[in-house]
Scaffold this active site. Structure first.
Site, mmCIF file in Angstrom:
data_model
loop_
_atom_site.group_PDB
_atom_site.id
_atom_site.type_symbol
_atom_site.label_atom_id
_atom_site.label_comp_id
_atom_site.label_asym_id
_atom_site.label_seq_id
_atom_site.Cartn_x
_atom_site.Cartn_y
_atom_site.Cartn_z
ATOM 1 N N GLU A 99 0.955 -1.415 0.173
ATOM 2 C CA GLU A 99 -0.210 -0.020 0.012
ATOM 3 C C GLU A 99 0.846 1.107 -0.024
ATOM 4 O O GLU A 99 1.925 1.254 0.789
ATOM 5 C CB GLU A 99 -1.198 -0.032 1.143
ATOM 6 C CG GLU A 99 -1.618 1.324 1.539
ATOM 7 C CD GLU A 99 -2.748 1.247 2.486
ATOM 8 O OE1 GLU A 99 -3.129 -0.097 2.986
ATOM 9 O OE2 GLU A 99 -3.100 2.295 3.267
ATOM 10 N N GLU A 104 -2.943 11.245 3.345
ATOM 11 C CA GLU A 104 -3.969 11.067 4.473
ATOM 12 C C GLU A 104 -3.988 12.222 5.283
ATOM 13 O O GLU A 104 -2.875 12.641 5.482
ATOM 14 C CB GLU A 104 -3.808 9.816 5.034
ATOM 15 C CG GLU A 104 -3.750 8.769 4.348
ATOM 16 C CD GLU A 104 -3.800 7.630 5.107
ATOM 17 O OE1 GLU A 104 -4.694 6.662 5.616
ATOM 18 O OE2 GLU A 104 -2.699 6.856 5.465
#
Length: 226
Positions: A99, A104
């Site tokens: 990932e 974020e």
């Protein structure tokens, strides 16, 4: 792009509170921008709705510069992300598939934007994830460009061209570097969850919107020589 519909109970999601839909009230292109809107409303047994789109099976890339120009939402409980998963994620379970979190942001820590990688050896379940962060004071009032330069030996993370984190290929196998395969792109706006909801959800902030000007993928950083 395709839509993820539902709650993530089939394997994706982090105990988030939203139901992802494909409704225009949650996701639409308007004035040249992609708008993903999270709303406080009762829908399909959930108290919030939002949207999540992904490019799996339609566009996947191996190495290159991946970037998006985004204006982020604000408020406690909101959790926007621009990220990537290994194209083999249906057959190789997370985190072995790898990932790459290009951007974020969790609303209870306003302005702190994170770039992180997760692998079998380095992931948040073990507390060994590798990442960096940079403070972006006007994250919700201005657009910013969030990017990763992904090469065979290293990933470099940038915000508005400012480098803030590097992750090197250890040479110790796929457990630490599963990044020699195609990955697909994901954009989503979550509500609550293990991280985004760590300090609760403010009931007074809704709706909240993530605006995306563009997503671009280059074979190499266009600002550098080959």
């Amino acid at each position: 792009w395709s839509y993820n519909i539902g709650t993530g109970s089939n394997g994706w999601g982090n105990n988030e509170l939203q139901y992802y839909t494909d409704r225009a009230s949650n996701i639409k292109v308007e004035n040249g921008m992609l708008n993903i809107t999270a709303r406080s409303e009762q829908y399909m047994g959930k108290s919030y709705t939002s949207a999540r789109i992904f490019s799996k099976g339609k566009f996947e890339t191996k190495y290159g510069r991946i970037e998006a120009r985004i204006k982020l939402p604000r408020g406690k409980g909101i959790w926007p992300a621009f990220w990537m998963l290994g194209a083999n994620s249906d057959t190789v379970i997370w985190p072995q598939c790898g990932e790459i979190d290009i951007m974020e942001h969790v609303g209870y820590d306003p302005g702190t934007v994170h770039g992180t990688v997760h692998t079998e050896a380095f992931n948040h379940l073990l507390g060994t994830q590798k990442g960096g962060k940079l403070v972006v004071p006007n994250f919700a009032s201005e657009f910013h460009t969030y990017a990763v330069d992904w090469k065979k030996d290293q990933m470099d993370f940038y915000i508005d061209g400012k480098h803030y984190f590097s992750f090197k290929n250890t040479g110790n196998g796929y457990q630490e570097w599963p990044f020699d395969q195609p990955f697909y792109l994901i954009l989503n706006l979550a509500v609550g969850g293990n991280w985004g909801g760590k300090e609760g959800v403010d009931p007074a902030i809704w709706p909240q919107r993530m605006e995306v000007d563009y997503v671009r993928v280059y074979n190499q950083n266009p600002n550098q020589n080959p």
